[in-house]
Design an enzyme around this catalytic site. Sequence first.
Site, PDB file in Angstrom:
ATOM      1  CG  HIS A   1      -1.872  -1.178   1.240  1.00 24.40           C
ATOM      2  ND1 HIS A   1      -2.528  -1.596   2.375  1.00 24.40           N
ATOM      3  CD2 HIS A   1      -2.270  -2.021   0.256  1.00 24.40           C
ATOM      4  CE1 HIS A   1      -3.295  -2.648   2.086  1.00 24.40           C
ATOM      5  NE2 HIS A   1      -3.148  -2.927   0.805  1.00 24.40           N
TER       6      HIS A   1
HETATM    7  C1  LIG Z   1      -0.901  -8.129  -3.682  1.00 24.04           C
HETATM    8  C2  LIG Z   1      -1.602  -6.813  -3.495  1.00 24.04           C
HETATM    9  C3  LIG Z   1      -2.849  -6.806  -2.882  1.00 24.04           C
HETATM   10  C4  LIG Z   1      -3.518  -5.589  -2.718  1.00 24.04           C
HETATM   11  N1  LIG Z   1      -4.796  -5.626  -2.232  1.00 24.04           N
HETATM   12  C5  LIG Z   1      -5.513  -4.487  -2.204  1.00 24.04           C
HETATM   13  C6  LIG Z   1      -6.890  -4.523  -1.875  1.00 24.04           C
HETATM   14  O1  LIG Z   1      -7.486  -5.590  -1.658  1.00 24.04           O
HETATM   15  N2  LIG Z   1      -7.556  -3.339  -1.826  1.00 24.04           N
HETATM   16  C7  LIG Z   1      -6.943  -2.142  -2.071  1.00 24.04           C
HETATM   17  O2  LIG Z   1      -7.592  -1.100  -1.948  1.00 24.04           O
HETATM   18  N3  LIG Z   1      -5.638  -2.092  -2.416  1.00 24.04           N
HETATM   19  C8  LIG Z   1      -4.918  -3.226  -2.518  1.00 24.04           C
HETATM   20  N4  LIG Z   1      -3.619  -3.184  -2.946  1.00 24.04           N
HETATM   21  C9  LIG Z   1      -2.997  -1.872  -3.219  1.00 24.04           C
HETATM   22  C10 LIG Z   1      -3.486  -1.191  -4.502  1.00 24.04           C
HETATM   23  O3  LIG Z   1      -3.566  -2.101  -5.566  1.00 24.04           O
HETATM   24  C11 LIG Z   1      -2.562  -0.030  -4.868  1.00 24.04           C
HETATM   25  O4  LIG Z   1      -2.483   0.824  -3.765  1.00 24.04           O
HETATM   26  C12 LIG Z   1      -3.101   0.748  -6.058  1.00 24.04           C
HETATM   27  O5  LIG Z   1      -3.208  -0.065  -7.188  1.00 24.04           O
HETATM   28  C13 LIG Z   1      -2.188   1.918  -6.386  1.00 24.04           C
HETATM   29  O6  LIG Z   1      -2.792   2.650  -7.422  1.00 24.04           O
HETATM   30  P1  LIG Z   1      -1.987   3.748  -8.254  1.00 24.04           P
HETATM   31  O7  LIG Z   1      -2.915   4.302  -9.294  1.00 24.04           O
HETATM   32  O8  LIG Z   1      -1.330   4.665  -7.310  1.00 24.04           O
HETATM   33  O9  LIG Z   1      -0.829   2.931  -8.951  1.00 24.04           O
HETATM   34  P2  LIG Z   1      -0.859   1.593  -9.865  1.00 24.04           P
HETATM   35  O10 LIG Z   1      -2.124   0.874  -9.619  1.00 24.04           O
HETATM   36  O11 LIG Z   1       0.398   0.928  -9.564  1.00 24.04           O
HETATM   37  O12 LIG Z   1      -0.918   2.195 -11.309  1.00 24.04           O
HETATM   38  C14 LIG Z   1       0.166   2.825 -11.932  1.00 24.04           C
HETATM   39  C15 LIG Z   1       0.110   2.508 -13.415  1.00 24.04           C
HETATM   40  O13 LIG Z   1       1.038   3.341 -14.092  1.00 24.04           O
HETATM   41  C16 LIG Z   1       1.769   2.563 -15.019  1.00 24.04           C
HETATM   42  N5  LIG Z   1       3.057   3.209 -15.221  1.00 24.04           N
HETATM   43  C17 LIG Z   1       4.073   3.309 -14.341  1.00 24.04           C
HETATM   44  N6  LIG Z   1       5.094   3.992 -14.889  1.00 24.04           N
HETATM   45  C18 LIG Z   1       4.706   4.340 -16.129  1.00 24.04           C
HETATM   46  C19 LIG Z   1       5.331   5.060 -17.181  1.00 24.04           C
HETATM   47  N7  LIG Z   1       6.566   5.557 -17.041  1.00 24.04           N
HETATM   48  N8  LIG Z   1       4.652   5.233 -18.345  1.00 24.04           N
HETATM   49  C20 LIG Z   1       3.386   4.733 -18.495  1.00 24.04           C
HETATM   50  N9  LIG Z   1       2.757   4.034 -17.519  1.00 24.04           N
HETATM   51  C21 LIG Z   1       3.404   3.849 -16.347  1.00 24.04           C
HETATM   52  C22 LIG Z   1       1.883   1.204 -14.358  1.00 24.04           C
HETATM   53  O14 LIG Z   1       2.208   0.204 -15.287  1.00 24.04           O
HETATM   54  C23 LIG Z   1       0.498   1.072 -13.742  1.00 24.04           C
HETATM   55  O15 LIG Z   1      -0.411   0.547 -14.664  1.00 24.04           O
HETATM   56  C24 LIG Z   1      -2.915  -4.371  -3.124  1.00 24.04           C
HETATM   57  C25 LIG Z   1      -1.662  -4.395  -3.746  1.00 24.04           C
HETATM   58  C26 LIG Z   1      -1.019  -5.606  -3.953  1.00 24.04           C
HETATM   59  C27 LIG Z   1       0.307  -5.617  -4.668  1.00 24.04           C
END
Ligand SMILES: Cc1cc2nc3c(=O)[nH]c(=O)nc-3n(C[C@H](O)[C@H](O)[C@H](O)COP(=O)(O)OP(=O)(O)OC[C@H]3O[C@@H](n4cnc5c(N)ncnc54)[C@H](O)[C@@H]3O)c2cc1C
Length: 620
Positions: A547
């Site tokens: 997280h």
């Molecule tokens: C095993 C696991 C279980 C989890 N369980 C839960 C749960 O049950 N409930 C919950 O609320 N949260 C859960 N989480 C946490 C949650 O998934 C993350 O906090 C959330 O996905 C983060 O969202 P974000 O948009 O910040 O980043 P991300 O979801 O990581 O999205 C970032 C995106 O940007 C893309 N990206 C990165 N760099 C670049 C670039 N340079 N150019 C283009 N694209 C790029 C990546 O490929 C990705 O698709 C879990 C996480 C894990 C790993």
Amino acid sequence: MVLPETSSCGCTFADTSFLTGVCGANFTLFMGLVEYLLRNQCDITDPCRRFGAKTAPNRAANHYDFIVVGAGVAGPVVASRLSELSEWNVLLLEAGPEEPSITSVPAFSVSAIGTSLDWKYTTEPSSQACLSTGGRCKWPRGKMVSGTSGMQGMMYTRPHASIFDEWGKANPGWSSQDVLQYFIKSENNLNPDLVDPGYHGFSGPMVVQQFPSRPPLADVVVEAGTQLGYRNGDLNGHNQTGAAVAQMMVYEGLRASTARMYLRPFLNTRENIKIAVNSQATKILIDPATKKARGVEYVDQAGNKQTVYALKEVILSAGAINSPQLLLLSGVGPRKDLEAVGIDVIVDLPGVGRNLQNHVAGSIGFYMNEASTNSLTLESVEEFIQNRTGNMASTGLTQTTLLMTSKYAKDGVSDLQVFFNGYSAKCSKSGASEECESTGSLQNCANRRLQARPTLTIPESRGYLKLNSSDPLDYPLIYPHYLESQSDVDILVDGIKLSIQLANTPALQKYGLVLDTTPVKGCENYVFGSDEYFACAVRRETGPENHQGGTCKMAPAEEELAVLDNQLRVHGVTNIRVVDASIFPTLPNCNPTSVIIMAAEKVSDLIKKAWEGQALERTV
Ligand SMILES: Cc1cc2nc3c(=O)[nH]c(=O)nc-3n(C[C@H](O)[C@H](O)[C@H](O)COP(=O)(O)OP(=O)(O)OC[C@H]3O[C@@H](n4cnc5c(N)ncnc54)[C@H](O)[C@@H]3O)c2cc1C
């Protein structure tokens, strides 16, 4: 591996297949069959509404009003909301491929970890945590449309109001009262009888509800929680603390990623949005004189460098590691660190990559007096394919959670979230109901094991990340600084003891739970069950809860580590905003996805307000 495109559903879509590889050679036959059956269900693959499908608009232009980087949780929300205005052109860049069909099935929700769909980050060595793996912790992060939410457990939880009220003190517009409207706007709750009505939405894009199936023990764990004095009720309403079968982001039996819920419905109807998959942004182009963002450089799926220009704004939604990394690569960050890797400084912003926080878990195991048979059976596959119910339609015991208060909790705010493992469908060799979990054997199964993972949700320790080099494809160096604050260890030790108390309740003792007293390797010299022993255990077998957040902190400019203002604009530059888990001043004290969606809804409104009515600028 990417399977050949199939057209039996009327459209084609390059679906990434990995299940047989993940399960290993012994399981290939049955798991191959399962994967084949699932990938032949048109509602699971949904090929006519996929990014990169031939039906998606293919705009050759290189000028867009908005360029959104990252199609994880926040990116699809922002891209969808901004493209509601037909006169705005939006480009969404995603480094990975389209979300695969298989990870949308709840039983396989975390199966992409360790595959090509995972960035597979590893932290730098620490002397305080993850000691059983040389002080390095593994950080899975999704590299695909849906991002890390494409490899997570789907749980939908919201933080305690005081977390937002604290944010709101420094950042007007972010108090619990201010943000509630955006939780409501995003949500379509399908369990109205189970939730506090004033706190929920019933017509938003994100479907939230309980899974249709659960093992009987899920309710027993909740009952055990009530026997310890916790209430059983809505954890996302007026009171956050309690025990519950959690609400999930799931729709018609499949993962409700924001990509699926916010974007797919409009892919074939909105001409003003383009989604480029396998396209990794490498730099934001910022004019050094005006400090204004002009566009984005990226590497396309053929490996060629491309440049696209933003007429209005660049919005970073690349997650808690990659959003700060991109700012650093673009010359926005701590001067000393940038100069050390030869990057020209555009804005000296010391907070970029700092304030890194993560939830961190301990673990304690129990044996039950029943055989550990696999939940993935031929019957469960059939049931899922026919009705979207049964063992495959849930994550087993992982759908139950407790938001607890340790003896150190302040003002009754939960500082521990307990997750459970058990009864989840694992790779199967035969699909027989008597098959033993993990081994695939048909006899002499070990006793079923129940694992509790008490997780620290209000950590004091803070880490940071910085560039390793100026190469945009090089991974940053990550220093999580887990457990550097003794109070973090103390809370986890208390969490382990609370988990043991839970196992000793009459409800769970009916299942004859017995504590596994096998000492953790490296902690044999401590008395099992003592505080010193548990402290050793959490330092050796540290469980990062994935997280991560805080690395582009929202705070007023005068604060030392401030990166974003209260409209999520990067301090010191024009036309760049960030929205993802990196914006958190402090972590939500629960799973964070609901908060990221809320923030994406809010920033979309802020962007609309900022630009609506203004004449389109067509010069770069
Ligand atoms: C095993 C696991 C279980 C989890 N369980 C839960 C749960 O049950 N409930 C919950 O609320 N949260 C859960 N989480 C946490 C949650 O998934 C993350 O906090 C959330 O996905 C983060 O969202 P974000 O948009 O910040 O980043 P991300 O979801 O990581 O999205 C970032 C995106 O940007 C893309 N990206 C990165 N760099 C670049 C670039 N340079 N150019 C283009 N694209 C790029 C990546 O490929 C990705 O698709 C879990 C996480 C894990 C790993």
